[in-house]
Design a protein around this motif. Sequence first.
Motif, PDB file in Angstrom:
ATOM      1  N   THR A   1       7.773 -39.863 101.394  1.00  0.00           N
ATOM      2  CA  THR A   1       8.769 -38.808 101.280  1.00  0.00           C
ATOM      3  C   THR A   1       9.883 -39.209 100.330  1.00  0.00           C
ATOM      4  N   LYS A   2      10.667 -38.218  99.971  1.00  0.00           N
ATOM      5  CA  LYS A   2      11.891 -38.429  99.197  1.00  0.00           C
ATOM      6  C   LYS A   2      12.986 -37.642  99.905  1.00  0.00           C
ATOM      7  N   PHE A   3      14.192 -38.222  99.951  1.00  0.00           N
ATOM      8  CA  PHE A   3      15.333 -37.573 100.585  1.00  0.00           C
ATOM      9  C   PHE A   3      16.316 -37.132  99.503  1.00  0.00           C
ATOM     10  N   ILE A   4      16.805 -35.907  99.643  1.00  0.00           N
ATOM     11  CA  ILE A   4      17.787 -35.363  98.708  1.00  0.00           C
ATOM     12  C   ILE A   4      18.934 -34.787  99.532  1.00  0.00           C
ATOM     13  N   SER A   5      20.130 -35.345  99.349  1.00  0.00           N
ATOM     14  CA  SER A   5      21.266 -34.855 100.141  1.00  0.00           C
ATOM     15  C   SER A   5      22.256 -34.115  99.252  1.00  0.00           C
TER      16      SER A   5
ATOM     17  N   PRO B   1       7.218 -37.248  97.428  1.00  0.00           N
ATOM     18  CA  PRO B   1       7.799 -38.103  96.389  1.00  0.00           C
ATOM     19  C   PRO B   1       7.781 -37.511  94.981  1.00  0.00           C
ATOM     20  N   ARG B   2       6.813 -36.665  94.680  1.00  0.00           N
ATOM     21  CA  ARG B   2       6.729 -36.104  93.330  1.00  0.00           C
ATOM     22  C   ARG B   2       7.372 -34.717  93.231  1.00  0.00           C
ATOM     23  N   ALA B   3       8.113 -34.325  94.246  1.00  0.00           N
ATOM     24  CA  ALA B   3       8.798 -33.027  94.232  1.00  0.00           C
ATOM     25  C   ALA B   3      10.250 -33.235  93.825  1.00  0.00           C
ATOM     26  N   GLY B   4      10.873 -32.185  93.343  1.00  0.00           N
ATOM     27  CA  GLY B   4      12.290 -32.244  93.021  1.00  0.00           C
ATOM     28  C   GLY B   4      12.616 -31.541  91.725  1.00  0.00           C
ATOM     29  N   LYS B   5      13.891 -31.432  91.464  1.00  0.00           N
ATOM     30  CA  LYS B   5      14.354 -30.709  90.275  1.00  0.00           C
ATOM     31  C   LYS B   5      13.987 -31.423  88.983  1.00  0.00           C
ATOM     32  N   LEU B   6      14.096 -32.755  88.940  1.00  0.00           N
ATOM     33  CA  LEU B   6      13.730 -33.483  87.724  1.00  0.00           C
ATOM     34  C   LEU B   6      12.248 -33.308  87.424  1.00  0.00           C
TER      35      LEU B   6
END
Length: 185
Positions: free
Chosen positions: A52-56, A70-75
């Motif tokens: 997982t990846k955490f974004i606060s 882990p491969r998700a997100g805005k970047l």
Amino acid sequence: ADEVIAAYPEAVHYRPEVEMHEHKITLGLKANKLNKVQGLLAKSFVASETATKFISSGTGDWKYLDIVPPRAGKLESLDYVRRQLGFPRSRTVACGDSGNDIMMLAGENLGIVVANAQEDLLEFMELRDDTICSVGVRCGECVVAEREVAYGILEGLQTLALDPHLGSIDEWLPQAEIHLPDVTD
């Protein structure tokens, strides 16, 4: 996440279902519990062999914590769209105003942070090392605008000199003052 919510019922809760989907869990939590909760969740996911990846993000007494693959997100999304459209990094700009934009602004692309950005993003910008931002990747040039919201983005585009035909921002922006509502209450 259920165990953590049960352990801290007054400090952690699931956000409404509309803010989540099968690849994203969003929690609302008291700011003073963020590090503790994130640590407990990380241990739990490692134990279950779930990457997982955490974004606060967020301001004030409450924060949001997104839990994503882990491969998700805005970047990752920005890079995907950039590659699909054939734009070079030197012509791709990430714009942000919140802590959930930090990872995107730590990428190799250019970046703009607007003046009304949340404190956690402004703190990141103060500490940002222009040589290495994330996992050995050289950061792109990033500017913090003096103007708020969309005007800040336009100011940043001018500062980054992406379009030589823009001219002076003061020549074409309305001189009206922007008053943002106070949403911290």
